[in-house]
Write a protein that holds these residues in place. Sequence first.
Motif, PDB file in Angstrom:
ATOM      1  N   ASP A  46       0.990  -1.224  -0.156  1.00  0.00           N
ATOM      2  CA  ASP A  46       0.113   0.274   0.196  1.00  0.00           C
ATOM      3  C   ASP A  46       0.391   1.518  -0.097  1.00  0.00           C
ATOM      4  OD1 ASP A  46      -1.851   1.650   0.512  1.00  0.00           O
ATOM      5  OD2 ASP A  46      -2.572   1.476   2.116  1.00  0.00           O
ATOM      6  N   TRP A  47       1.230   1.917  -1.137  1.00  0.00           N
ATOM      7  CA  TRP A  47       1.905   3.287  -0.950  1.00  0.00           C
ATOM      8  C   TRP A  47       0.981   4.439  -0.568  1.00  0.00           C
ATOM      9  CZ3 TRP A  47       5.528   2.994  -5.849  1.00  0.00           C
ATOM     10  CH2 TRP A  47       6.605   1.761  -5.568  1.00  0.00           C
ATOM     11  N   ASP A  48       0.804   4.025   0.561  1.00  0.00           N
ATOM     12  CA  ASP A  48      -0.235   6.056   0.821  1.00  0.00           C
ATOM     13  C   ASP A  48       1.493   6.663   1.148  1.00  0.00           C
ATOM     14  OD1 ASP A  48       0.998   5.051   4.094  1.00  0.00           O
ATOM     15  OD2 ASP A  48      -0.648   4.110   4.190  1.00  0.00           O
ATOM     16  N   ASP A  50       2.301   8.052   4.108  1.00  0.00           N
ATOM     17  CA  ASP A  50       3.351   8.347   4.812  1.00  0.00           C
ATOM     18  C   ASP A  50       4.400   6.716   3.958  1.00  0.00           C
ATOM     19  OD1 ASP A  50       2.075   9.341   6.975  1.00  0.00           O
ATOM     20  OD2 ASP A  50       0.571   7.856   7.308  1.00  0.00           O
ATOM     21  N   ARG A  97      -3.167  16.545   1.208  1.00  0.00           N
ATOM     22  CA  ARG A  97      -4.374  16.343   2.961  1.00  0.00           C
ATOM     23  C   ARG A  97      -5.099  17.705   3.335  1.00  0.00           C
ATOM     24  NH1 ARG A  97       0.907  13.952   4.738  1.00  0.00           N
ATOM     25  NH2 ARG A  97       0.399  11.500   5.297  1.00  0.00           N
ATOM     26  N   HIS A 170      -2.569   2.384  -5.092  1.00  0.00           N
ATOM     27  CA  HIS A 170      -3.261   2.628  -3.417  1.00  0.00           C
ATOM     28  C   HIS A 170      -5.216   3.454  -4.475  1.00  0.00           C
ATOM     29  CE1 HIS A 170      -4.692   4.570   0.169  1.00  0.00           C
ATOM     30  NE2 HIS A 170      -5.043   5.678  -0.810  1.00  0.00           N
ATOM     31  N   TYR A 250      -7.055   9.928  -2.656  1.00  0.00           N
ATOM     32  CA  TYR A 250      -5.848  10.836  -3.696  1.00  0.00           C
ATOM     33  C   TYR A 250      -6.317   9.177  -3.698  1.00  0.00           C
ATOM     34  CZ  TYR A 250      -2.983   8.432   0.830  1.00  0.00           C
ATOM     35  OH  TYR A 250      -2.817   8.210   1.441  1.00  0.00           O
ATOM     36  N   CYS A 252      -2.842   5.983  -6.376  1.00  0.00           N
ATOM     37  CA  CYS A 252      -1.464   6.344  -6.941  1.00  0.00           C
ATOM     38  C   CYS A 252      -1.423   4.872  -7.594  1.00  0.00           C
ATOM     39  CB  CYS A 252      -0.522   5.716  -5.174  1.00  0.00           C
ATOM     40  SG  CYS A 252       1.083   5.693  -5.304  1.00  0.00           S
TER      41      CYS A 252
END
Length: 299
Positions: A46-48, A50, A97, A170, A250, A252
């Motif tokens: 999961d490329w969030d 963070d 954000r 993501h 968002y 990704c």
Amino acid sequence: MTNAPSAGKPIDRLSVAELNREEFNRKYRVPGKPLVITDFLAETVDWDLDFLCKHLDGRKFQVRDYGSGHFDAPRREWTKYCDHIQMTMGDFAAHLRDGSAKSRNLYLAQNPIGDSEAVKTIADEMRFLTETLGFEPIIPEASLNLWLGASGHVEPMHFDPGDGTLIMMHGEKRVVLYPPKQSKHLYPFGFYDVLPFWVSQVNSLAPDLDAYPDFSKAAADRFEVVLSPGQLLFIPTQWWHEVIAQGEGYVCSCNHFWKVKPWRRRFQTIRGFVIQAMNLLPWRWVLRFNRFIYQFKKS
């Protein structure tokens, strides 16, 4: 008159375990047919924001600045595709954000990250593409490209000079596709026009059939898929595709361009032939020349 198009035809779906090079070549690469690999990445990937800030902060990224309201105008009325600004991952994450990335139409697009720590986390999966399925980078320096933006963003319908793989890292993306044989019904921009000739004037999600009446003739060859995290879409060269970031927050994804095999698929259309010839020259020369001729035609 703006009509909502009918749902597209489904795209074949296979798991990693169902794929080998011989079958992939015979059914998908050689005929140039899209395919979804349903479990390309593990569910834990999961490329969030963070993850991205941890593994990619400290470097500058090119961000497309379309501007508020840019996509409200018909594409034939655009005076340019977008502007570009430079940001760190931390700065762009802050825009996502607080919602300003969405309101300003900011989109971190096609940034190479092949040398990053992030890509090392999916090295085994990328080797499946090169070693098991036999993909080769379109040029030696080609690498994985990062795409990151707010939900709701739409990348206009276009085609690419190489075979492509789009990987969801993501969130979800909806992809609408048309095969090369439908090019004339998709109203590409002309040569030396305000936008490149590999971009369509039509918004496939809400087509203006008064302006583009023949677009309806492409309906029988409309394909559509919603990509979920961990899934990969193989997009053969010269397949037109419009990409929509879905959901909330968002989205990704990463893409990579590969050599076209067999070589004859590079020349399915006149536009495909021209873009292959253009690839023999530095792109900055090509784009500057295209802009010069367009300005000359306007004067």
